[in-house]
Design a protein around this motif. Structure first.
Motif, mmCIF file in Angstrom:
data_model
loop_
_atom_site.group_PDB
_atom_site.id
_atom_site.type_symbol
_atom_site.label_atom_id
_atom_site.label_comp_id
_atom_site.label_asym_id
_atom_site.label_seq_id
_atom_site.Cartn_x
_atom_site.Cartn_y
_atom_site.Cartn_z
ATOM 1 N N LEU A 125 -23.959 -2.105 -17.302
ATOM 2 C CA LEU A 125 -25.284 -1.803 -17.977
ATOM 3 C C LEU A 125 -24.663 -0.495 -18.850
ATOM 4 C CD1 LEU A 125 -27.638 -2.291 -15.559
ATOM 5 C CD2 LEU A 125 -27.471 -3.689 -17.392
ATOM 6 N N ARG A 126 -24.008 0.429 -18.012
ATOM 7 C CA ARG A 126 -23.595 1.746 -18.787
ATOM 8 C C ARG A 126 -22.515 1.621 -19.945
ATOM 9 N NH1 ARG A 126 -22.409 6.068 -14.543
ATOM 10 N NH2 ARG A 126 -24.580 5.860 -14.298
ATOM 11 N N HIS A 127 -21.684 0.737 -19.693
ATOM 12 C CA HIS A 127 -20.367 0.778 -20.623
ATOM 13 C C HIS A 127 -20.142 -0.562 -21.124
ATOM 14 C CE1 HIS A 127 -19.297 4.464 -18.770
ATOM 15 N NE2 HIS A 127 -19.312 4.134 -17.476
ATOM 16 N N GLY A 128 -20.924 -1.570 -20.888
ATOM 17 C CA GLY A 128 -20.789 -2.821 -21.336
ATOM 18 C C GLY A 128 -21.933 -3.581 -22.281
ATOM 19 N N GLY A 129 -22.553 -2.723 -22.977
ATOM 20 C CA GLY A 129 -23.559 -3.168 -23.861
ATOM 21 C C GLY A 129 -24.916 -3.365 -23.422
ATOM 22 N N GLY A 130 -25.339 -2.900 -22.104
ATOM 23 C CA GLY A 130 -26.651 -3.027 -21.903
ATOM 24 C C GLY A 130 -27.221 -4.056 -20.971
ATOM 25 N N THR A 131 -26.563 -5.279 -21.185
ATOM 26 C CA THR A 131 -27.050 -6.501 -20.598
ATOM 27 C C THR A 131 -25.766 -7.110 -19.783
ATOM 28 O OG1 THR A 131 -26.545 -7.981 -22.348
ATOM 29 C CG2 THR A 131 -28.741 -7.086 -21.994
ATOM 30 N N CYS A 132 -25.942 -7.622 -18.763
ATOM 31 C CA CYS A 132 -24.888 -8.300 -18.105
ATOM 32 C C CYS A 132 -25.081 -9.707 -17.344
ATOM 33 C CB CYS A 132 -23.980 -7.513 -17.067
ATOM 34 S SG CYS A 132 -25.061 -6.700 -15.887
ATOM 35 N N SER A 133 -24.442 -10.238 -16.827
ATOM 36 C CA SER A 133 -24.776 -11.439 -15.891
ATOM 37 C C SER A 133 -23.972 -11.471 -14.651
ATOM 38 C CB SER A 133 -24.870 -12.735 -16.464
ATOM 39 O OG SER A 133 -23.389 -13.005 -16.660
ATOM 40 N N LEU A 134 -24.593 -11.892 -13.334
ATOM 41 C CA LEU A 134 -23.941 -11.508 -12.126
ATOM 42 C C LEU A 134 -23.782 -12.912 -11.363
ATOM 43 C CD1 LEU A 134 -23.094 -9.988 -9.379
ATOM 44 C CD2 LEU A 134 -25.293 -9.962 -8.869
ATOM 45 N N ASP A 135 -22.289 -13.436 -11.111
ATOM 46 C CA ASP A 135 -22.366 -14.547 -10.425
ATOM 47 C C ASP A 135 -21.619 -14.298 -9.003
ATOM 48 O OD1 ASP A 135 -22.988 -16.456 -12.374
ATOM 49 O OD2 ASP A 135 -21.299 -15.935 -13.294
ATOM 50 N N MET A 136 -21.976 -15.027 -8.140
ATOM 51 C CA MET A 136 -21.169 -14.770 -6.582
ATOM 52 C C MET A 136 -20.891 -16.135 -6.195
ATOM 53 S SD MET A 136 -23.668 -11.895 -5.185
ATOM 54 C CE MET A 136 -22.544 -11.648 -3.683
ATOM 55 N N THR A 137 -19.606 -16.134 -5.647
ATOM 56 C CA THR A 137 -19.129 -17.560 -5.189
ATOM 57 C C THR A 137 -18.670 -17.169 -3.413
ATOM 58 O OG1 THR A 137 -18.272 -17.972 -7.312
ATOM 59 C CG2 THR A 137 -17.490 -19.205 -5.333
ATOM 60 N N ALA A 138 -18.859 -17.990 -2.848
ATOM 61 C CA ALA A 138 -18.616 -17.932 -1.245
ATOM 62 C C ALA A 138 -17.643 -18.778 -0.899
ATOM 63 C CB ALA A 138 -19.669 -17.746 -0.435
ATOM 64 N N ARG A 139 -16.517 -18.591 -0.318
ATOM 65 C CA ARG A 139 -15.360 -19.441 0.246
ATOM 66 C C ARG A 139 -15.408 -19.181 1.568
ATOM 67 N NH1 ARG A 139 -13.879 -17.393 -4.782
ATOM 68 N NH2 ARG A 139 -13.500 -18.886 -6.420
ATOM 69 N N PRO A 140 -14.739 -19.945 2.300
ATOM 70 C CA PRO A 140 -14.407 -19.645 3.828
ATOM 71 C C PRO A 140 -14.243 -18.424 4.124
ATOM 72 C CG PRO A 140 -13.718 -21.866 3.252
ATOM 73 C CD PRO A 140 -14.097 -21.262 2.046
ATOM 74 N N GLU A 141 -13.147 -17.948 3.320
ATOM 75 C CA GLU A 141 -12.473 -16.608 3.706
ATOM 76 C C GLU A 141 -12.796 -15.222 2.872
ATOM 77 O OE1 GLU A 141 -10.793 -16.140 6.516
ATOM 78 O OE2 GLU A 141 -11.206 -18.157 7.139
ATOM 79 N N SER A 142 -13.908 -15.525 1.938
ATOM 80 C CA SER A 142 -13.818 -14.585 0.929
ATOM 81 C C SER A 142 -15.362 -14.890 -0.105
ATOM 82 C CB SER A 142 -12.658 -14.649 -0.256
ATOM 83 O OG SER A 142 -12.656 -15.663 -0.996
ATOM 84 N N ILE A 143 -15.825 -13.685 -0.527
ATOM 85 C CA ILE A 143 -16.829 -13.622 -1.300
ATOM 86 C C ILE A 143 -16.220 -13.016 -2.753
ATOM 87 C CG2 ILE A 143 -19.057 -12.874 -1.900
ATOM 88 C CD1 ILE A 143 -19.625 -12.993 1.238
ATOM 89 N N GLU A 144 -16.627 -13.836 -3.793
ATOM 90 C CA GLU A 144 -15.960 -13.349 -5.034
ATOM 91 C C GLU A 144 -17.566 -12.772 -5.734
ATOM 92 O OE1 GLU A 144 -13.863 -14.472 -9.389
ATOM 93 O OE2 GLU A 144 -14.493 -16.024 -7.971
#
Length: 130
Positions: free
Chosen positions: A56-75
């Protein structure tokens, strides 16, 4: 457990940063993490907060968020319109202009990546232990 990927939130202003955090919490609750994973959930929400704030501060004021869960990690992946990668800098303790977030994300994550998008902008992602 199979991989679970969800477009958690589209963040359009600094006001909705709280919405991004809440969306991340709801995503994590949907994973039914054990009670002992509360620290993991706090870490994921902190990384979401830092990456969305930076976008928001440095990337143009808008963004999107994605999250992915795997057995050993979260991205956590945050997409914004700026082609500029985050940079490491010495935090400024005197004027409060920041500089703490990106080093903290790099410390908390197993790995981080910045991917420039062909259509413009970038994706900043962090891979966290589950």
């Amino acid at each position: 457990m199979d991989t679970m990927s969800v477009n958690v939130a589209t963040v359009r202003s600094a006001v909705s940063l709280a919405d991004a955090r809440q969306s991340a919490r709801e995503f994590l609750e949907g994973l039914a993490l054990p009670a002992s994973a509360a620290e993991t959930a706090d870490t994921v929400v902190l990384v979401v907060s830092e990456l969305v704030t930076n976008a928001l501060r440095h990337g143009g004021g808008t963004c999107s968020l994605d999250m992915t869960a795997r057995p050993e990690s979260i991205e956590v992946a945050v997409h914004d319109r700026s082609p500029q990668a985050p940079r490491m800098r010495n935090p400024d303790l005197n004027d409060g202009t920041g500089g703490f977030g990106w080093p903290m994300v790099n410390h908390l994550a197993r790995a981080t990546a910045v991917t420039r998008q062909a259509a413009g902008g970038k994706t900043v992602s962090a891979l966290l232990a589950r």
